[in-house]
Write a protein that holds these residues in place. Structure first.
Motif, short mmCIF file in Angstrom:
data_model
loop_
_atom_site.label_atom_id
_atom_site.label_comp_id
_atom_site.label_asym_id
_atom_site.label_seq_id
_atom_site.Cartn_x
_atom_site.Cartn_y
_atom_site.Cartn_z
N SER A 38 23.31 -42.17 -112.26
CA SER A 38 21.93 -41.59 -111.60
C SER A 38 21.98 -41.91 -110.14
O SER A 38 21.83 -41.10 -109.25
CB SER A 38 21.00 -41.52 -112.40
N GLN A 39 21.87 -43.17 -110.04
CA GLN A 39 21.53 -43.70 -108.59
C GLN A 39 22.65 -43.36 -107.69
O GLN A 39 22.33 -42.70 -106.61
CB GLN A 39 21.31 -45.04 -108.62
N GLN A 41 24.64 -40.79 -107.62
CA GLN A 41 24.52 -39.18 -107.57
C GLN A 41 23.51 -39.06 -106.57
O GLN A 41 23.56 -38.03 -105.61
CB GLN A 41 24.32 -38.59 -108.86
N ARG A 42 22.40 -39.64 -106.72
CA ARG A 42 21.16 -39.46 -105.84
C ARG A 42 21.78 -39.93 -104.46
O ARG A 42 21.40 -39.33 -103.39
CB ARG A 42 19.83 -40.19 -106.23
N SER A 45 23.72 -37.17 -102.78
CA SER A 45 23.08 -36.13 -102.27
C SER A 45 22.17 -36.48 -101.29
O SER A 45 21.62 -35.65 -100.73
CB SER A 45 22.17 -35.57 -103.43
N GLN A 47 19.55 -38.41 -100.77
CA GLN A 47 17.92 -38.40 -101.04
C GLN A 47 17.38 -39.65 -101.55
O GLN A 47 18.08 -40.56 -102.24
CB GLN A 47 17.81 -37.22 -102.06
N PRO A 49 14.49 -41.96 -103.64
CA PRO A 49 13.69 -41.62 -104.90
C PRO A 49 12.77 -40.65 -105.13
O PRO A 49 12.61 -39.97 -106.05
CB PRO A 49 13.54 -43.01 -105.25
N GLY A 51 12.60 -37.78 -103.53
CA GLY A 51 13.10 -36.32 -103.42
C GLY A 51 13.52 -36.10 -101.78
O GLY A 51 13.86 -35.12 -101.63
N SER A 137 12.74 -42.98 -110.03
CA SER A 137 11.83 -41.64 -109.90
C SER A 137 11.61 -41.14 -111.20
O SER A 137 12.05 -41.93 -112.18
CB SER A 137 13.07 -40.43 -109.30
N ASP A 140 14.51 -40.38 -113.36
CA ASP A 140 15.19 -41.70 -113.84
C ASP A 140 14.49 -42.16 -115.14
O ASP A 140 15.22 -42.85 -115.88
CB ASP A 140 15.31 -43.13 -112.76
#
Length: 158
Positions: A38-39, A41-42, A45, A47, A49, A51, A137, A140
């Protein structure tokens, strides 16, 4: 958000307390891998945490004029830093850690906290803007709950 993390910790702690230490470590490792994914992928992108988008890179001066200009694909920031080679997980029966290792940890710290660093090793110093690479986030927290429940349901003890 820290109250939510404490609530999640107490909820998960009660479920994990019923397991053997080896089972806890295995489940924590699976949850840590999901969190690392998840981290990464963020970070891909671009971004934070919360957004918000990362501050863009400083524009590079073109070395050549329009005649004979080299066209390059737009490079992502932190393309290698988010790989499993540098973004490591550590899971024991009591804790889960997701973080950077080796020299990359220094680069990540400079960007995470907006510190000053030398661009080439003996070059001029540059004050980097804050780019939060790691953090929690709300998604998460949901991911941790879902991953924990999925892995607990696969456990024959429950």
């Amino acid at each position: 958000m820290s109250d939510d993390l404490r609530a999640l910790e107490s909820w998960a702690g009660a479920l994990l307390a019923k397991l053997q230490p080896a089972q806890r470590r295995a489940i924590n490792h699976k949850v840590a891998i999901d969190l690392r994914r998840s981290q990464a992928q963020r970070i891909k992108s671009q971004q934070a945490p919360d957004g918000a988008a990362y501050v863009a890179r400083k524009k590079r001066k073109e070395l050549r004029g329009k005649c004979g200009r080299i066209k390059r694909q737009k490079a992502e920031m932190f393309s290698k830093i988010r790989t499993t080679r540098y973004l490591k997980v550590k899971a024991t029966g009591d804790l889960i850690e997701v973080g950077f290792v080796s020299r990359v940890a220094r680069v990540a710290r400079v960007h995470q906290f907006g510190e000053s660093d030398r661009v080439p090793p003996h070059g001029s110093a540059y004050e980097y803007p804050v780019r939060r690479l790691l953090g929690f986030s709300e998604t998460d927290e949901i991911l941790i709950r879902q991953s924990l429940l999925k892995n607990l349901s696969e456990n024959p003890l429950f």
